[in-house]
Scaffold this motif. Structure first.
Motif, PDB file in Angstrom:
ATOM      1  N   SER A  90       0.805  -1.229   0.000  1.00 35.65           N
ATOM      2  CA  SER A  90       0.000   0.000   0.000  1.00 35.65           C
ATOM      3  C   SER A  90       0.836   1.276   0.000  1.00 35.65           C
ATOM      4  O   SER A  90       0.310   2.354  -0.232  1.00 35.65           O
ATOM      5  CB  SER A  90      -0.908   0.024   1.234  1.00 35.65           C
ATOM      6  N   SER A  91       2.110   1.150   0.310  1.00 37.75           N
ATOM      7  CA  SER A  91       3.022   2.304   0.460  1.00 37.75           C
ATOM      8  C   SER A  91       2.614   3.216   1.609  1.00 37.75           C
ATOM      9  O   SER A  91       2.874   4.410   1.585  1.00 37.75           O
ATOM     10  CB  SER A  91       3.128   3.108  -0.838  1.00 37.75           C
ATOM     11  N   LEU A  92       1.964   2.634   2.616  1.00 42.37           N
ATOM     12  CA  LEU A  92       1.566   3.390   3.794  1.00 42.37           C
ATOM     13  C   LEU A  92       2.381   2.933   4.997  1.00 42.37           C
ATOM     14  O   LEU A  92       2.735   1.759   5.112  1.00 42.37           O
ATOM     15  CB  LEU A  92       0.082   3.182   4.101  1.00 42.37           C
ATOM     16  N   CYS A  93       2.657   3.864   5.894  1.00 43.22           N
ATOM     17  CA  CYS A  93       3.327   3.541   7.143  1.00 43.22           C
ATOM     18  C   CYS A  93       2.375   2.709   7.995  1.00 43.22           C
ATOM     19  O   CYS A  93       1.217   3.098   8.173  1.00 43.22           O
ATOM     20  CB  CYS A  93       3.724   4.824   7.871  1.00 43.22           C
ATOM     21  N   ILE A  94       2.859   1.590   8.541  1.00 46.84           N
ATOM     22  CA  ILE A  94       1.968   0.749   9.339  1.00 46.84           C
ATOM     23  C   ILE A  94       1.726   1.339  10.729  1.00 46.84           C
ATOM     24  O   ILE A  94       0.830   0.903  11.441  1.00 46.84           O
ATOM     25  CB  ILE A  94       2.470  -0.703   9.457  1.00 46.84           C
ATOM     26  N   GLY A  95       2.519   2.338  11.115  1.00 47.12           N
ATOM     27  CA  GLY A  95       2.333   2.981  12.406  1.00 47.12           C
ATOM     28  C   GLY A  95       1.270   4.064  12.378  1.00 47.12           C
ATOM     29  O   GLY A  95       0.353   4.082  13.191  1.00 47.12           O
ATOM     30  N   CYS A  96       1.383   4.972  11.409  1.00 45.32           N
ATOM     31  CA  CYS A  96       0.459   6.116  11.386  1.00 45.32           C
ATOM     32  C   CYS A  96      -0.522   6.094  10.217  1.00 45.32           C
ATOM     33  O   CYS A  96      -1.527   6.793  10.250  1.00 45.32           O
ATOM     34  CB  CYS A  96       1.250   7.426  11.370  1.00 45.32           C
ATOM     35  N   ARG A 102       0.174   7.095   7.085  1.00 48.81           N
ATOM     36  CA  ARG A 102       0.459   8.095   6.054  1.00 48.81           C
ATOM     37  C   ARG A 102       1.371   7.521   4.969  1.00 48.81           C
ATOM     38  O   ARG A 102       2.131   6.589   5.208  1.00 48.81           O
ATOM     39  CB  ARG A 102       1.140   9.317   6.657  1.00 48.81           C
ATOM     40  N   SER A 103       1.298   8.117   3.781  1.00 47.77           N
ATOM     41  CA  SER A 103       2.204   7.746   2.692  1.00 47.77           C
ATOM     42  C   SER A 103       3.544   8.446   2.912  1.00 47.77           C
ATOM     43  O   SER A 103       3.651   9.398   3.700  1.00 47.77           O
ATOM     44  CB  SER A 103       1.620   8.179   1.347  1.00 47.77           C
ATOM     45  N   LEU A 104       4.563   7.981   2.208  1.00 43.81           N
ATOM     46  CA  LEU A 104       5.868   8.636   2.313  1.00 43.81           C
ATOM     47  C   LEU A 104       5.803  10.097   1.888  1.00 43.81           C
ATOM     48  O   LEU A 104       6.448  10.950   2.486  1.00 43.81           O
ATOM     49  CB  LEU A 104       6.904   7.895   1.463  1.00 43.81           C
ATOM     50  N   GLN A 105       5.017  10.400   0.870  1.00 40.84           N
ATOM     51  CA  GLN A 105       4.866  11.783   0.417  1.00 40.84           C
ATOM     52  C   GLN A 105       4.217  12.635   1.505  1.00 40.84           C
ATOM     53  O   GLN A 105       4.598  13.777   1.718  1.00 40.84           O
ATOM     54  CB  GLN A 105       4.048  11.852  -0.878  1.00 40.84           C
ATOM     55  N   GLU A 106       3.231  12.089   2.176  1.00 45.71           N
ATOM     56  CA  GLU A 106       2.564  12.833   3.253  1.00 45.71           C
ATOM     57  C   GLU A 106       3.494  13.040   4.438  1.00 45.71           C
ATOM     58  O   GLU A 106       3.531  14.125   5.025  1.00 45.71           O
ATOM     59  CB  GLU A 106       1.298  12.094   3.696  1.00 45.71           C
ATOM     60  N   ILE A 107       4.266  12.015   4.779  1.00 47.37           N
ATOM     61  CA  ILE A 107       5.219  12.142   5.879  1.00 47.37           C
ATOM     62  C   ILE A 107       6.265  13.194   5.542  1.00 47.37           C
ATOM     63  O   ILE A 107       6.551  14.082   6.352  1.00 47.37           O
ATOM     64  CB  ILE A 107       5.889  10.783   6.186  1.00 47.37           C
ATOM     65  N   GLY A 108       6.822  13.121   4.336  1.00 45.24           N
ATOM     66  CA  GLY A 108       7.862  14.062   3.918  1.00 45.24           C
ATOM     67  C   GLY A 108       7.380  15.495   3.811  1.00 45.24           C
ATOM     68  O   GLY A 108       8.137  16.431   4.058  1.00 45.24           O
ATOM     69  N   GLY A 109       6.137  15.692   3.444  1.00 47.26           N
ATOM     70  CA  GLY A 109       5.614  17.041   3.257  1.00 47.26           C
ATOM     71  C   GLY A 109       4.828  17.585   4.431  1.00 47.26           C
ATOM     72  O   GLY A 109       4.270  18.681   4.356  1.00 47.26           O
ATOM     73  N   TRP A 110       4.779  16.836   5.524  1.00 43.30           N
ATOM     74  CA  TRP A 110       3.916  17.178   6.651  1.00 43.30           C
ATOM     75  C   TRP A 110       4.131  18.594   7.167  1.00 43.30           C
ATOM     76  O   TRP A 110       3.174  19.332   7.399  1.00 43.30           O
ATOM     77  CB  TRP A 110       4.111  16.165   7.777  1.00 43.30           C
ATOM     78  N   LEU A 111       5.365  18.988   7.361  1.00 44.99           N
ATOM     79  CA  LEU A 111       5.640  20.306   7.935  1.00 44.99           C
ATOM     80  C   LEU A 111       5.279  21.455   7.003  1.00 44.99           C
ATOM     81  O   LEU A 111       4.997  22.558   7.454  1.00 44.99           O
ATOM     82  CB  LEU A 111       7.104  20.413   8.355  1.00 44.99           C
ATOM     83  N   SER A 112       5.287  21.200   5.707  1.00 50.17           N
ATOM     84  CA  SER A 112       4.987  22.279   4.763  1.00 50.17           C
ATOM     85  C   SER A 112       3.511  22.323   4.360  1.00 50.17           C
ATOM     86  O   SER A 112       3.089  23.242   3.667  1.00 50.17           O
ATOM     87  CB  SER A 112       5.859  22.145   3.513  1.00 50.17           C
ATOM     88  N   ALA A 136      -8.511  10.675   7.406  1.00 45.63           N
ATOM     89  CA  ALA A 136      -8.502   9.464   6.579  1.00 45.63           C
ATOM     90  C   ALA A 136      -7.695   8.326   7.212  1.00 45.63           C
ATOM     91  O   ALA A 136      -7.821   7.171   6.795  1.00 45.63           O
ATOM     92  CB  ALA A 136      -7.932   9.782   5.199  1.00 45.63           C
ATOM     93  N   LEU A 137      -6.890   8.617   8.216  1.00 41.51           N
ATOM     94  CA  LEU A 137      -5.980   7.614   8.775  1.00 41.51           C
ATOM     95  C   LEU A 137      -6.666   6.418   9.435  1.00 41.51           C
ATOM     96  O   LEU A 137      -6.218   5.283   9.232  1.00 41.51           O
ATOM     97  CB  LEU A 137      -4.991   8.269   9.745  1.00 41.51           C
ATOM     98  N   PRO A 138      -7.733   6.595  10.209  1.00 37.95           N
ATOM     99  CA  PRO A 138      -8.361   5.407  10.815  1.00 37.95           C
ATOM    100  C   PRO A 138      -8.798   4.364   9.774  1.00 37.95           C
ATOM    101  O   PRO A 138      -8.586   3.164   9.966  1.00 37.95           O
ATOM    102  CB  PRO A 138      -9.562   5.980  11.572  1.00 37.95           C
ATOM    103  N   ALA A 139      -9.358   4.803   8.676  1.00 39.02           N
ATOM    104  CA  ALA A 139      -9.785   3.866   7.625  1.00 39.02           C
ATOM    105  C   ALA A 139      -8.580   3.189   6.976  1.00 39.02           C
ATOM    106  O   ALA A 139      -8.621   1.992   6.670  1.00 39.02           O
ATOM    107  CB  ALA A 139     -10.625   4.591   6.576  1.00 39.02           C
TER     108      ALA A 139
END
Length: 100
Positions: free
Chosen positions: A52-58, A60-70, A82-85
């Motif tokens: 799925s390319s999603l983090c199993i912890g949170c 989020r996708s890698l793109q979302e993790i990388g861009g979170w602060l911006s 969308a994370l609970p689903a």
């Protein structure tokens, strides 16, 4: 164009913000305009499911993790909702724990 020309010099987007301060802000999830921490869904289990390319912890996708602060607060809130689903779907496939 002359290298010493003001047009060639980098402009400070935030006066007084040093590189050290900018890196500190980024490392501590703080915005450069404020010392208010940015809320993050990170649970420090950073393993990406290859299917799925999603983090199993949170979730989020890698793109979302990388861009979170911006991202804008509204965009971050949309993702958080969308994370609970996403996590439920991962767990339904049996992707719910850190591999040995």
């Amino acid at each position: 164009m002359d290298v010493k020309s003001p047009a060639c010099r980098p402009k400070a987007t935030q006066p007084g913000l040093t590189l050290t301060r900018a890196l500190t802000n980024r490392a501590t999830n703080r915005t450069a305009m404020s010392d208010t921490p940015i809320k993050t869904p990170c649970v420090k289990v950073c393993i990406v499911d290859p299917l799925s390319s999603l983090c199993i912890g949170c979730g989020r996708s890698l793109q979302e993790i990388g861009g979170w602060l911006s991202m804008s607060p509204a965009r971050r809130e949309t993702i958080v909702s969308a994370l609970p689903a996403r996590l439920k779907a991962l767990r339904a496939r049996g992707v719910d724990r850190v591999p040995d």
